[in-house]
Design a protein around this motif. Structure first.
Motif, PDB file in Angstrom:
ATOM      1  N   TYR A   2      -3.267 -14.439  -5.592  1.00  0.00           N
ATOM      2  CA  TYR A   2      -4.392 -14.971  -4.822  1.00  0.00           C
ATOM      3  C   TYR A   2      -5.480 -15.451  -5.769  1.00  0.00           C
ATOM      4  O   TYR A   2      -6.045 -16.523  -5.596  1.00  0.00           O
ATOM      5  CB  TYR A   2      -4.943 -13.892  -3.888  1.00  0.00           C
ATOM      6  CG  TYR A   2      -6.125 -14.339  -3.069  1.00  0.00           C
ATOM      7  CD1 TYR A   2      -5.941 -14.895  -1.821  1.00  0.00           C
ATOM      8  CD2 TYR A   2      -7.423 -14.226  -3.562  1.00  0.00           C
ATOM      9  CE1 TYR A   2      -7.008 -15.328  -1.067  1.00  0.00           C
ATOM     10  CE2 TYR A   2      -8.500 -14.660  -2.827  1.00  0.00           C
ATOM     11  CZ  TYR A   2      -8.289 -15.203  -1.579  1.00  0.00           C
ATOM     12  OH  TYR A   2      -9.364 -15.627  -0.846  1.00  0.00           O
ATOM     13  N   SER A   3      -5.733 -14.612  -6.781  1.00  0.00           N
ATOM     14  CA  SER A   3      -6.766 -14.949  -7.750  1.00  0.00           C
ATOM     15  C   SER A   3      -6.435 -16.259  -8.457  1.00  0.00           C
ATOM     16  O   SER A   3      -7.297 -17.105  -8.671  1.00  0.00           O
ATOM     17  CB  SER A   3      -6.896 -13.801  -8.748  1.00  0.00           C
ATOM     18  OG  SER A   3      -7.776 -14.142  -9.762  1.00  0.00           O
ATOM     19  N   PHE A  47      -0.983 -15.915   0.157  1.00  0.00           N
ATOM     20  CA  PHE A  47      -1.042 -14.788  -0.782  1.00  0.00           C
ATOM     21  C   PHE A  47      -1.832 -13.636  -0.171  1.00  0.00           C
ATOM     22  O   PHE A  47      -1.549 -12.472  -0.440  1.00  0.00           O
ATOM     23  CB  PHE A  47      -1.669 -15.216  -2.109  1.00  0.00           C
ATOM     24  CG  PHE A  47      -0.754 -16.045  -2.954  1.00  0.00           C
ATOM     25  CD1 PHE A  47       0.568 -15.659  -3.133  1.00  0.00           C
ATOM     26  CD2 PHE A  47      -1.190 -17.197  -3.571  1.00  0.00           C
ATOM     27  CE1 PHE A  47       1.426 -16.413  -3.906  1.00  0.00           C
ATOM     28  CE2 PHE A  47      -0.342 -17.959  -4.332  1.00  0.00           C
ATOM     29  CZ  PHE A  47       0.975 -17.571  -4.501  1.00  0.00           C
ATOM     30  N   GLU A  48      -2.808 -13.981   0.654  1.00  0.00           N
ATOM     31  CA  GLU A  48      -3.559 -12.921   1.315  1.00  0.00           C
ATOM     32  C   GLU A  48      -2.651 -12.169   2.290  1.00  0.00           C
ATOM     33  O   GLU A  48      -2.659 -10.945   2.348  1.00  0.00           O
ATOM     34  CB  GLU A  48      -4.760 -13.513   2.050  1.00  0.00           C
ATOM     35  CG  GLU A  48      -5.660 -12.424   2.608  1.00  0.00           C
ATOM     36  CD  GLU A  48      -6.827 -12.975   3.384  1.00  0.00           C
ATOM     37  OE1 GLU A  48      -7.048 -14.196   3.382  1.00  0.00           O
ATOM     38  OE2 GLU A  48      -7.523 -12.166   4.009  1.00  0.00           O
ATOM     39  N   PHE A  58      -6.943 -19.056  -6.137  1.00  0.00           N
ATOM     40  CA  PHE A  58      -8.373 -19.249  -5.946  1.00  0.00           C
ATOM     41  C   PHE A  58      -8.967 -20.014  -7.117  1.00  0.00           C
ATOM     42  O   PHE A  58      -9.822 -20.879  -6.954  1.00  0.00           O
ATOM     43  CB  PHE A  58      -9.057 -17.888  -5.797  1.00  0.00           C
ATOM     44  CG  PHE A  58     -10.535 -17.980  -5.624  1.00  0.00           C
ATOM     45  CD1 PHE A  58     -11.070 -18.362  -4.416  1.00  0.00           C
ATOM     46  CD2 PHE A  58     -11.386 -17.701  -6.678  1.00  0.00           C
ATOM     47  CE1 PHE A  58     -12.434 -18.459  -4.250  1.00  0.00           C
ATOM     48  CE2 PHE A  58     -12.749 -17.802  -6.522  1.00  0.00           C
ATOM     49  CZ  PHE A  58     -13.273 -18.179  -5.307  1.00  0.00           C
ATOM     50  N   GLU A  59      -8.495 -19.689  -8.319  1.00  0.00           N
ATOM     51  CA  GLU A  59      -8.981 -20.380  -9.508  1.00  0.00           C
ATOM     52  C   GLU A  59      -8.692 -21.873  -9.392  1.00  0.00           C
ATOM     53  O   GLU A  59      -9.548 -22.720  -9.686  1.00  0.00           O
ATOM     54  CB  GLU A  59      -8.320 -19.790 -10.756  1.00  0.00           C
ATOM     55  CG  GLU A  59      -9.066 -20.113 -12.017  1.00  0.00           C
ATOM     56  CD  GLU A  59      -8.523 -19.369 -13.211  1.00  0.00           C
ATOM     57  OE1 GLU A  59      -7.528 -18.615 -13.045  1.00  0.00           O
ATOM     58  OE2 GLU A  59      -9.068 -19.545 -14.301  1.00  0.00           O
ATOM     59  N   TYR A 110       0.825  -1.215   0.000  1.00  0.00           N
ATOM     60  CA  TYR A 110       0.000   0.000   0.000  1.00  0.00           C
ATOM     61  C   TYR A 110       0.847   1.248   0.000  1.00  0.00           C
ATOM     62  O   TYR A 110       0.326   2.356   0.067  1.00  0.00           O
ATOM     63  CB  TYR A 110      -0.909   0.029   1.224  1.00  0.00           C
ATOM     64  CG  TYR A 110      -1.772  -1.186   1.351  1.00  0.00           C
ATOM     65  CD1 TYR A 110      -2.644  -1.527   0.332  1.00  0.00           C
ATOM     66  CD2 TYR A 110      -1.701  -1.988   2.465  1.00  0.00           C
ATOM     67  CE1 TYR A 110      -3.420  -2.653   0.432  1.00  0.00           C
ATOM     68  CE2 TYR A 110      -2.490  -3.118   2.567  1.00  0.00           C
ATOM     69  CZ  TYR A 110      -3.342  -3.437   1.544  1.00  0.00           C
ATOM     70  OH  TYR A 110      -4.118  -4.548   1.639  1.00  0.00           O
ATOM     71  N   ARG A 140      -0.474 -10.058   0.467  1.00  0.00           N
ATOM     72  CA  ARG A 140      -1.264  -9.029  -0.222  1.00  0.00           C
ATOM     73  C   ARG A 140      -0.986  -8.994  -1.715  1.00  0.00           C
ATOM     74  O   ARG A 140      -0.773  -7.940  -2.296  1.00  0.00           O
ATOM     75  CB  ARG A 140      -0.977  -7.651   0.369  1.00  0.00           C
ATOM     76  CG  ARG A 140      -1.536  -7.494   1.752  1.00  0.00           C
ATOM     77  CD  ARG A 140      -0.835  -6.381   2.404  1.00  0.00           C
ATOM     78  NE  ARG A 140      -1.303  -6.143   3.752  1.00  0.00           N
ATOM     79  CZ  ARG A 140      -0.660  -5.387   4.612  1.00  0.00           C
ATOM     80  NH1 ARG A 140       0.465  -4.816   4.255  1.00  0.00           N
ATOM     81  NH2 ARG A 140      -1.108  -5.202   5.804  1.00  0.00           N
ATOM     82  N   ASP A 141      -0.964 -10.179  -2.315  1.00  0.00           N
ATOM     83  CA  ASP A 141      -0.774 -10.248  -3.760  1.00  0.00           C
ATOM     84  C   ASP A 141      -2.089 -10.731  -4.362  1.00  0.00           C
ATOM     85  O   ASP A 141      -2.353 -11.921  -4.425  1.00  0.00           O
ATOM     86  CB  ASP A 141       0.371 -11.227  -4.076  1.00  0.00           C
ATOM     87  CG  ASP A 141       0.745 -11.170  -5.539  1.00  0.00           C
ATOM     88  OD1 ASP A 141      -0.112 -10.749  -6.341  1.00  0.00           O
ATOM     89  OD2 ASP A 141       1.876 -11.529  -5.883  1.00  0.00           O
ATOM     90  N   SER A 142      -2.936  -9.777  -4.788  1.00  0.00           N
ATOM     91  CA  SER A 142      -4.274 -10.187  -5.200  1.00  0.00           C
ATOM     92  C   SER A 142      -4.229 -10.975  -6.506  1.00  0.00           C
ATOM     93  O   SER A 142      -5.083 -11.804  -6.760  1.00  0.00           O
ATOM     94  CB  SER A 142      -5.194  -8.980  -5.327  1.00  0.00           C
ATOM     95  OG  SER A 142      -4.677  -8.063  -6.230  1.00  0.00           O
ATOM     96  N   LYS A 143      -3.223 -10.733  -7.322  1.00  0.00           N
ATOM     97  CA  LYS A 143      -3.148 -11.443  -8.600  1.00  0.00           C
ATOM     98  C   LYS A 143      -2.852 -12.922  -8.363  1.00  0.00           C
ATOM     99  O   LYS A 143      -3.535 -13.794  -8.900  1.00  0.00           O
ATOM    100  CB  LYS A 143      -2.055 -10.825  -9.478  1.00  0.00           C
ATOM    101  CG  LYS A 143      -2.166 -11.217 -10.908  1.00  0.00           C
ATOM    102  CD  LYS A 143      -1.361 -10.298 -11.797  1.00  0.00           C
ATOM    103  CE  LYS A 143      -1.612 -10.616 -13.252  1.00  0.00           C
ATOM    104  NZ  LYS A 143      -1.103 -11.912 -13.656  1.00  0.00           N
ATOM    105  N   ARG A 150     -10.938 -23.339  -6.822  1.00  0.00           N
ATOM    106  CA  ARG A 150     -12.318 -23.426  -7.292  1.00  0.00           C
ATOM    107  C   ARG A 150     -12.504 -24.662  -8.169  1.00  0.00           C
ATOM    108  O   ARG A 150     -13.461 -25.415  -8.008  1.00  0.00           O
ATOM    109  CB  ARG A 150     -12.657 -22.156  -8.083  1.00  0.00           C
ATOM    110  CG  ARG A 150     -14.123 -21.981  -8.344  1.00  0.00           C
ATOM    111  CD  ARG A 150     -14.375 -20.693  -9.076  1.00  0.00           C
ATOM    112  NE  ARG A 150     -13.711 -20.675 -10.379  1.00  0.00           N
ATOM    113  CZ  ARG A 150     -13.796 -19.666 -11.232  1.00  0.00           C
ATOM    114  NH1 ARG A 150     -14.477 -18.588 -10.918  1.00  0.00           N
ATOM    115  NH2 ARG A 150     -13.176 -19.720 -12.388  1.00  0.00           N
TER     116      ARG A 150
END
Lengths: 494, 215
Positions: free
Chosen positions: A445-446, A436-437, A449-450, A41, A440-443, A453
């Motif tokens: 993390y995504s 990843f959370e 998550f994929e 941030y 703080r790497d949202s990419k 899922r």
């Protein structure tokens, strides 16, 4: 009696506490700076120190003379060549920072020559020494003993304007014996000399940045006479301040932030570049921008004076404005920033050069006339080991040092991302998401998550189908309940 | 005018009916007095709460929030204040150009019109926990639909209650937004003026106290 005992016990406890406080104070006073990094941030986050000052070499402890305004140094053959320009000599230290040899004088055909404001030194594979002697407008090439075998003067070329002086300040040589010299006032880039010391051309000029001001000036220039045009300020690319060459002939260069005529705003902080042998910037622009976006608050007042590339994949930048060292990894993630101005061991006044030997960082201070050696702390060792493995793609092996880093330094985002990547490669998506959370790497993390899922869908496909079919069936029954109900009624009626 | 096109919906069902048949529903509401203050507050709460929910529960793959800077009350009040400001600004302007609606009607219809946006927003928050970053375009589509839908309902509501034609309604909406900025500016001005006044009085009182002490 009892009261007395309690009193003495109380006193003793107080003394112990006081001692503990004193000890802790003296321990923390050993390092005069706090290390920090920036989180995603843009907040500065204090971290454990990765480097601590090990020793200070001022010259008098190894030879009869103190250093006087040493201006540059170079590490080759595990030796440190210090250009002690105030004393017109070159001091060579071995890797334990003890005296190896001294080149007392620079001799031109037998006569000793005084160095004048020389500010750059380089040592090639044959132990020949190259000195950028600013005051006498030449580059001196010496052999091991200090005899000058070649002086490189201002090249006679139509590309080199006569009004521009040849003021060499820094130099390096690549593996094909091309000499790259930075000459002050030469905005075309670095001056390149070939094997026979002939002028070859220019290299790696920065670009003029397009600002609104430059554009309006360009617009008005179209309507001006020749004389008016000459009175306008020229837009020239900023000069490279300093550079370092990697073993593969790539050059890392730093350019101080540009000032534009008429405006006091500093330009974009695009001041580190990674040039390939053709002179094009290989550090993807976005990456360089990201790197400096990390330094959001610092970057406004940075003046990078030196850069050194560590063959382990770390890039160290030296800032003279605040006496700070910024260490980046190969992917331009800020690992740590440390250092300060001051009088203590481990602080600087006018830091001018930075070098790396082994895993130690050396900083030369012109004003204090000494050399400060920083060594890695335990945390630092773990961080470096982890990053080296991680950047080689050995995520799994890097996991253990990353864990150690987190234990000592929970603010280190890269560690979480590193562990997350290792878990991701093991297809342990759920745990990877957690890390990843934290990183703080949202990419990433995504992506985790994929994976999670699709794993979830694969495992529960049957259940999902059953639920969907049941819901549909129920819905149909409820929607048509009147019809069903009436039919039944009719049957009963019959 | 009683009995004008009754929709057979109770006044609590009307806000949802207005999402699908805005013209009909608002006519019904206007002429059969079916406005419900309670439902308008429900809708208002849903809207302001959406901002909070979005901040808290959107999937981490879409926003990585800085927990140190999250302030639920601030978010809630900010979004609530925007609606209050919008209503007041619209009322102030439309009163000047012969809008027929009362402040109460503007408040109620504005909040009814927010309902589609809020519902889309909640759907978006739920979906954002299922979709990954590459599929974020669906979320944007939902937001767009929500905004557009709400706008259509809002224009219908104002046309009915202010008795404007469509071009005048859209123009009034634009001016309402400018009016909001103006109100904020005036509030700020008043705040600084009052602050200065308070400061002056406080200084005078302090001065008197000090002088009394000296004597």
């Amino acid at each position: 009696m009892k009261k007395r005992f309690i009193k003495t016990a109380f006193k003793m406890v107080t003394v112990v506490i006081m001692l503990a406080i004193l000890c802790s104070v003296s321990v923390s006073a050993a390092i005069p700076y706090t290390s920090y990094t920036y989180d995603s941030y843009g907040n500065a986050v204090e971290t454990a120190d990765l480097y601590e000052p090990e020793m200070v070499v001022s010259g008098s402890d190894i030879s009869s003379l103190r250093f006087r305004q040493p201006s540059d140094m170079f590490v080759a053959f595990n030796k440190i060549y210090i250009l002690d320009s105030g004393n017109s000599r070159i001091v060579v230290l071995n890797e334990d920072f003890k005296l190896d040899s001294i080149i007392e004088q620079v001799l031109i055909e037998g006569t000793p020559q005084k160095l004048q404001k020389s500010s750059g030194i380089f040592v090639d594979g044959n132990k020949n020494i190259y000195i950028a002697d600013n005051g006498s407008n030449r580059v001196l090439c010496l052999d091991e003993t200090g005899n000058v075998f070649k002086e490189i003067l201002k090249p006679e070329s139509e590309y080199f304007s006569e009004s521009v002086e040849f003021l060499p300040t820094k130099l390096v040589m690549d593996s094909a014996s091309n000499l790259y010299v930075k000459s002050t006032g030469c905005y075309q880039g670095l001056v390149v000399f070939d094997k026979e010391y002939n002028f070859k051309g220019f290299y790696g000029a920065d670009l003029v940045q397009t600002t609104a001001e430059a554009l309006t000036d360009f617009f008005w220039k179209q309507f001006m006479t020749e004389e008016q045009r000459q009175q306008l300020a020229n837009y020239v690319p900023p000069e490279i301040q300093n550079f370092d060459i990697t073993s593969k002939d790539f050059i890392y260069s730093v350019t101080p932030a540009q000032y534009f005529p008429g405006s006091k705003l500093k330009a974009e902080m695009d001041s580190i570049r990674f040039l390939n042998p053709r002179g094009a910037d290989r550090l993807v622009n976005q990456m360089s921008k990201d790197a400096f976006a990390q330094l959001e608050y610092d970057a406004r007042s940075l003046t990078f004076v030196d850069v050194v590339y560590d063959e382990n994949g770390f890039i160290n930048l030296l800032d003279s404005q605040h006496g700070k060292i910024y260490q980046f990894d190969k992917n331009m993630n800020l690992i740590t920033a440390f250092g300060t101005l001051g009088d203590y061991k481990g602080s600087f006044k006018v830091p001018t050069a930075i070098e790396v030997i082994g895993d130690k960082i050396l900083v030369l201070d012109k004003e204090k006339s000494n050399l400060t050696v920083f060594k890695l702390t335990n945390t630092g060792k773990n961080v470096h080991r982890a990053l080296m493995l991680y950047n080689k793609g050995k995520y799994k092996e890097a996991m253990e040092p990353w864990q150690a880093v987190i234990e000592e330094n929970p603010n280190f985002e890269l560690a979480y991302i590193g562990i997350g990547n290792a878990l991701y490669n093991e297809q342990n998506y759920k745990e990877a998401m957690k890390y990843f959370e934290l990183g703080r790497d949202s990419k990433r993390y995504s992506e985790a998550f994929e994976g999670y899922r699709s794993q979830f869908l694969r495992e529960n496909m049957v259940m999902i189908f059953v639920v969907v079919i049941l819901t549909l069936g129920l819905w149909i029954v409820i929607a048509n309940r009147n019809v069903l109900f009436k039919r039944k009624m009719r049957k009963e009626g019959k | 005018m009683m009995g004008y096109r009754t929709s057979k919906k109770s006044k609590y069902q009307l806000p949802f009916y207005a999402m699908i048949h805005p013209t009909y529903a608002f006519d019904d509401m206007k002429y059969n007095h079916k406005e419900s203050m309670r439902m308008s507050f429900v809708s208002f709460f849903l809207f302001a709460m959406l901002a909070v929910v979005e901040q808290q529960f959107t999937g981490i793959q879409h926003i990585m929030r800085d927990i140190d800077k999250v302030n639920i009350f601030k978010t809630f009040l900010l979004y609530g204040a925007i609606i209050v400001l919008f209503v007041i600004s619209n009322w102030a302007f439309c009163e000047l150009v012969d809008g027929k609606a009362k402040l109460k009607h503007i408040w109620i219809t504005t909040n009814y019109a927010l309902l589609p946006y809020s519902l889309c927003g909640y759907a978006r928050v739920i979906l954002s926990n299922i979709l990954v970053q590459d599929e974020a375009v669906f979320l944007d589509a939902i937001t767009f639909v929500g905004v557009f839908w709400s706008l259509v309902v809002l224009i219908n509501a104002y046309m009915t209650f202010h008795e404007f034609e469509i071009s005048k309604t859209i123009l009034s909406l634009a001016i309402t937004v400018i009016g909001m900025l103006l109100i904020v500016f005036l509030l700020f001005l008043m705040y600084t003026l009052v602050q200065q006044m308070v400061e002056t009085i406080a200084t005078v009182i302090n001065e008197i106290i000090f002088r009394n002490r000296l004597n």
